[in-house]
Write a protein that holds these residues in place. Structure first.
Motif, PDB file in Angstrom:
ATOM      1  N   LYS A 193      33.722   1.856 -56.524  1.00 56.12           N
ATOM      2  CA  LYS A 193      32.392   1.340 -56.854  1.00 56.12           C
ATOM      3  C   LYS A 193      31.998   0.198 -55.933  1.00 56.12           C
ATOM      4  CE  LYS A 193      29.437  -0.278 -60.623  1.00 56.12           C
ATOM      5  NZ  LYS A 193      28.785  -1.305 -59.789  1.00 56.12           N
ATOM      6  N   ALA A 194      32.960  -0.677 -55.596  1.00 54.10           N
ATOM      7  CA  ALA A 194      32.656  -1.792 -54.688  1.00 54.10           C
ATOM      8  C   ALA A 194      32.210  -1.273 -53.328  1.00 54.10           C
ATOM      9  CB  ALA A 194      33.874  -2.698 -54.548  1.00 54.10           C
ATOM     10  N   ILE A 195      32.878  -0.217 -52.852  1.00 58.28           N
ATOM     11  CA  ILE A 195      32.495   0.401 -51.574  1.00 58.28           C
ATOM     12  C   ILE A 195      31.114   1.032 -51.697  1.00 58.28           C
ATOM     13  CG2 ILE A 195      33.084   2.162 -49.869  1.00 58.28           C
ATOM     14  CD1 ILE A 195      36.024   1.845 -50.772  1.00 58.28           C
ATOM     15  N   GLU A 196      30.912   1.775 -52.793  1.00 55.53           N
ATOM     16  CA  GLU A 196      29.635   2.471 -52.994  1.00 55.53           C
ATOM     17  C   GLU A 196      28.478   1.478 -53.106  1.00 55.53           C
ATOM     18  OE1 GLU A 196      27.728   5.971 -55.883  1.00 55.53           O
ATOM     19  OE2 GLU A 196      29.679   5.079 -56.354  1.00 55.53           O
ATOM     20  N   ASP A 197      28.715   0.369 -53.796  1.00 54.19           N
ATOM     21  CA  ASP A 197      27.660  -0.648 -53.924  1.00 54.19           C
ATOM     22  C   ASP A 197      27.248  -1.174 -52.546  1.00 54.19           C
ATOM     23  OD1 ASP A 197      27.668  -0.381 -56.653  1.00 54.19           O
ATOM     24  OD2 ASP A 197      28.846  -2.208 -57.035  1.00 54.19           O
ATOM     25  N   GLY A 198      28.233  -1.419 -51.694  1.00 51.26           N
ATOM     26  CA  GLY A 198      27.934  -1.891 -50.349  1.00 51.26           C
ATOM     27  C   GLY A 198      27.154  -0.867 -49.545  1.00 51.26           C
ATOM     28  N   ALA A 199      27.538   0.400 -49.716  1.00 50.84           N
ATOM     29  CA  ALA A 199      26.836   1.476 -49.003  1.00 50.84           C
ATOM     30  C   ALA A 199      25.387   1.574 -49.457  1.00 50.84           C
ATOM     31  CB  ALA A 199      27.566   2.796 -49.228  1.00 50.84           C
ATOM     32  N   LYS A 200      25.169   1.529 -50.760  1.00 51.49           N
ATOM     33  CA  LYS A 200      23.808   1.679 -51.293  1.00 51.49           C
ATOM     34  C   LYS A 200      22.928   0.480 -50.937  1.00 51.49           C
ATOM     35  CE  LYS A 200      24.916   4.875 -55.053  1.00 51.49           C
ATOM     36  NZ  LYS A 200      25.029   5.075 -56.511  1.00 51.49           N
ATOM     37  N   GLU A 201      23.509  -0.706 -50.949  1.00 51.96           N
ATOM     38  CA  GLU A 201      22.740  -1.896 -50.564  1.00 51.96           C
ATOM     39  C   GLU A 201      22.285  -1.800 -49.112  1.00 51.96           C
ATOM     40  OE1 GLU A 201      24.947  -5.417 -51.389  1.00 51.96           O
ATOM     41  OE2 GLU A 201      25.121  -5.009 -53.540  1.00 51.96           O
ATOM     42  N   PHE A 202      23.160  -1.280 -48.260  1.00 54.55           N
ATOM     43  CA  PHE A 202      22.791  -1.127 -46.849  1.00 54.55           C
ATOM     44  C   PHE A 202      21.649  -0.129 -46.695  1.00 54.55           C
ATOM     45  CE2 PHE A 202      23.012   0.617 -42.599  1.00 54.55           C
ATOM     46  CZ  PHE A 202      23.275  -0.484 -41.808  1.00 54.55           C
ATOM     47  N   VAL A 203      21.734   0.980 -47.421  1.00 56.14           N
ATOM     48  CA  VAL A 203      20.701   2.012 -47.339  1.00 56.14           C
ATOM     49  C   VAL A 203      19.349   1.466 -47.802  1.00 56.14           C
ATOM     50  CG1 VAL A 203      19.932   4.206 -48.329  1.00 56.14           C
ATOM     51  CG2 VAL A 203      22.279   3.970 -47.502  1.00 56.14           C
ATOM     52  N   VAL A 204      19.357   0.682 -48.875  1.00 60.33           N
ATOM     53  CA  VAL A 204      18.105   0.109 -49.399  1.00 60.33           C
ATOM     54  C   VAL A 204      17.456  -0.800 -48.362  1.00 60.33           C
ATOM     55  CG1 VAL A 204      17.164  -1.511 -51.096  1.00 60.33           C
ATOM     56  CG2 VAL A 204      18.732   0.301 -51.826  1.00 60.33           C
ATOM     57  N   SER A 205      18.259  -1.562 -47.648  1.00 61.12           N
ATOM     58  CA  SER A 205      17.718  -2.517 -46.681  1.00 61.12           C
ATOM     59  C   SER A 205      17.488  -1.902 -45.295  1.00 61.12           C
ATOM     60  CB  SER A 205      18.645  -3.728 -46.556  1.00 61.12           C
ATOM     61  OG  SER A 205      19.931  -3.338 -46.143  1.00 61.12           O
ATOM     62  N   HIS A 206      17.899  -0.650 -45.122  1.00 60.99           N
ATOM     63  CA  HIS A 206      17.698   0.039 -43.841  1.00 60.99           C
ATOM     64  C   HIS A 206      17.072   1.409 -44.114  1.00 60.99           C
ATOM     65  CE1 HIS A 206      20.736  -2.992 -42.883  1.00 60.99           C
ATOM     66  NE2 HIS A 206      20.387  -2.882 -41.611  1.00 60.99           N
ATOM     67  N   PRO A 207      15.766   1.465 -44.210  1.00 62.49           N
ATOM     68  CA  PRO A 207      15.073   2.708 -44.568  1.00 62.49           C
ATOM     69  C   PRO A 207      15.445   3.903 -43.687  1.00 62.49           C
ATOM     70  CG  PRO A 207      13.553   0.863 -44.614  1.00 62.49           C
ATOM     71  CD  PRO A 207      14.820   0.339 -44.027  1.00 62.49           C
ATOM     72  N   SER A 208      15.808   3.649 -42.436  1.00 60.70           N
ATOM     73  CA  SER A 208      16.151   4.756 -41.538  1.00 60.70           C
ATOM     74  C   SER A 208      17.430   5.469 -41.960  1.00 60.70           C
ATOM     75  CB  SER A 208      16.312   4.244 -40.108  1.00 60.70           C
ATOM     76  OG  SER A 208      17.395   3.326 -40.015  1.00 60.70           O
ATOM     77  N   ARG A 209      18.204   4.847 -42.854  1.00 55.20           N
ATOM     78  CA  ARG A 209      19.476   5.455 -43.286  1.00 55.20           C
ATOM     79  C   ARG A 209      19.380   6.075 -44.685  1.00 55.20           C
ATOM     80  NH1 ARG A 209      21.613   7.248 -39.685  1.00 55.20           N
ATOM     81  NH2 ARG A 209      23.638   7.341 -40.719  1.00 55.20           N
TER      82      ARG A 209
END
Length: 507
Positions: free
Chosen positions: A424-440
């Protein structure tokens, strides 16, 4: 060779305590495990995380004991009568003691130490292959084990404890080894495992976040590794070779002084520069290394431009030996490092790779390496180890979604932690990055606890022209869950999944 306990105490700044016996007692062996101590040897009773080694002295056959002050109190309480040499900080002196007992064997060979966060194992394999091709007899010590002239020797740590390491050097010297190549971890430096080693050449690969469960800060991590290079350090090698592709390498060069040799693959001025880098679809890299007015063309069959840096460091080290560099370079052409960008052959038409990358920067680099080789999608399978640096988990998630098209988060070695919490800690980091980077936002994120199922899912989602990278465990052949070590090898699982998937498509 034998040495008196009085000489050990005198030369290594310890206090000799005698209830019985003579200061002229000679020892010719040292062991950190009481069960391994011989009647002609020393038992090194060190403080452990759970218990003090002095508590096990009674079952040891050793002729004498070396310990610290708390250990000496334990020995006195137990009625120990054998000679005891006491140090304020045993680990700080254990390397020197071990080297003295073993006759300082590292001074009789060319010892090349490799440190940094990533690339230590790959660079060590390159050094071994190149040196052997050039006619040297090589000893290798590192993460994947120990070899003497190509033959495996069982060991348990990347850098063994000082008594084991010095005994290993002695074995290598007696076997005719001319050059020793060893990985040097920050733990080994901090815990005194490499004290007493006579380093001829030290190599620095790079630095990125790792081991912050052990080191309080990145600066502490850096300065620990810097002890192999900086003036005034008892560990400083005679020759320093530093890759300046990251800021840590640049900083280390300043600390090491003008005598340091620099290596660059990204255009920065350096003593050894890799240029004209070309990559082919099968992962082969070719580049030119320029140094001392010379130019050599180099071929590597390991994917990843970062391996150009590893090879350049190895070539720089070879240039400071008395061996032929051209022959050394020829020896690099066909090496394969277990679990380091290791390609898994298949009939599906995908680039399938297993790599040991288990920290953010290494994962990012590994994903980029396969991205550069294919026109299709990149599918990444990885997790994070339990009971280790918690802070890097969300960063690893971010690194994965920044470069891969499909991210499958799975279990690594959860150890005593809840695997779902790690994922979950890994997934949270991944999702936060996606939210802040629309291209991803098109990146597909999956959370699959069973590592075998995660690998099978990656294969199922892939098609010809894609790349699959399974990262984190590399050469490991087990998965540590709770207190149980389960048989598991990413290479076997990926090969099996690819074969099953290909068979299903053909039927």
């Amino acid at each position: 060779m034998a040495v008196t306990i009085e000489r050990i105490a005198t030369e290594c700044a310890g206090e000799l305590h005698l209830r019985q016996g003579s200061p002229d007692l000679e020892v010719s062996h040292i062991a950190i495990n009481g069960a391994d101590a011989r009647p002609d040897g020393l038992f090194a009773a060190v403080a452990g995380t759970r218990s003090h080694g002095a508590k096990f002295a009674g079952s040891s056959q050793a002729a004498a004991i070396v310990t610290d002050k708390p250990g000496y109190e334990i020995l006195k309480t137990a009625g120990e009568t054998r000679p005891v040499i006491v140090f304020d900080d045993l680990r700080a002196h254990l390397g020197a003691v071990s080297a003295l007992v073993c006759g300082n064997p590292s001074a009789c060979m060319t010892v090349i130490g490799i440190t940094g966060t990533s690339g230590k194992t790959t660079t060590s394999y390159m050094m071994e292959a190149g040196l052997a091709a050039a006619g040297a007899t090589v000893g290798l010590i590192g993460t994947t084990g120990t070899r003497i002239a190509g033959k495996k020797v069982p060991t348990s740590l990347t850098t063994p404890e000082a008594p084991t390491l010095q005994e290993l050097f002695l074995t290598m010297r007696d076997a005719g080894v001319t050059h020793v190549v060893m990985e040097v971890s920050s733990h080994a430096i901090a815990l005194g495992r490499v004290g007493g080693v006579d380093f001829d050449i030290a190599l620095f690969t790079n630095l990125s976040q790792d081991h912050l469960d052990f080191h309080p800060t990145m600066e502490d991590y850096f300065h620990t590794k810097a002890k192999l290079f900086v003036p005034g350090s008892p560990l400083r090698a005679k020759k320093s070779i530093i890759c300046v592709d990251d800021k840590w390498g640049v900083d280390l060069t300043r600390l090491a002084g003008p005598a340091a040799t620099t290596v660059s693959t990204k255009g920065a001025p350096a003593n050894f520069m890799a240029t004209d880098i070309e990559t082919e679809p099968d992962g082969t890299s070719q580049f030119t290394v320029a140094y001392k007015g010379k130019k050599q063309r180099v071929t590597l069959h390991i994917p990843g431009v970062f391996n150009v840096a590893n090879a350049s460091l190895a070539i720089a080290a070879a240039a400071f030996t008395d061996l032929d560099v051209r022959t050394f370079i020829a020896g690099l052409a066909n090496i394969q490092v277990p679990g380091r960008m290791e390609k898994i052959d298949n009939d599906k038409g995908v680039l399938a790779v297993v790599d040991y990358a288990h920290k953010p920067a290494a994962l990012e680099a590994a994903i980029k390496a396969v991205r550069d080789e294919v026109e299709g999608r990149v599918i990444a399978v990885f997790g994070a180890g339990g009971d280790r640096d918690h802070g890097k988990r969300p960063i690893m998630g971010s690194a994965a979604v920044a470069g891969a098209d499909v991210v499958i988060i799975t279990d690594d070695n959860p150890r005593s932690e809840d695997p779902a919490t790690i994922r979950k800690a890994i997934e949270d980091g991944a999702k936060e990055f996606v939210v802040s980077h629309p291209s991803r936002r098109s990146v597909e994120i999956c959370n699959v606890g069973d590592r075998g199922q995660a690998i099978a899912l990656a294969v199922n989602k892939s098609q010809a022209g894609d790349a699959i990278i399974v990262a984190g465990k590399g050469h490991e052949q087990g998965q540590l869950v709770g207190g149980e070590m389960r048989d598991f090898d990413d290479r076997i699982e990926l090969r099996r999944a690819l074969a099953a998937d290909t068979g299903a498509q053909e039927s």
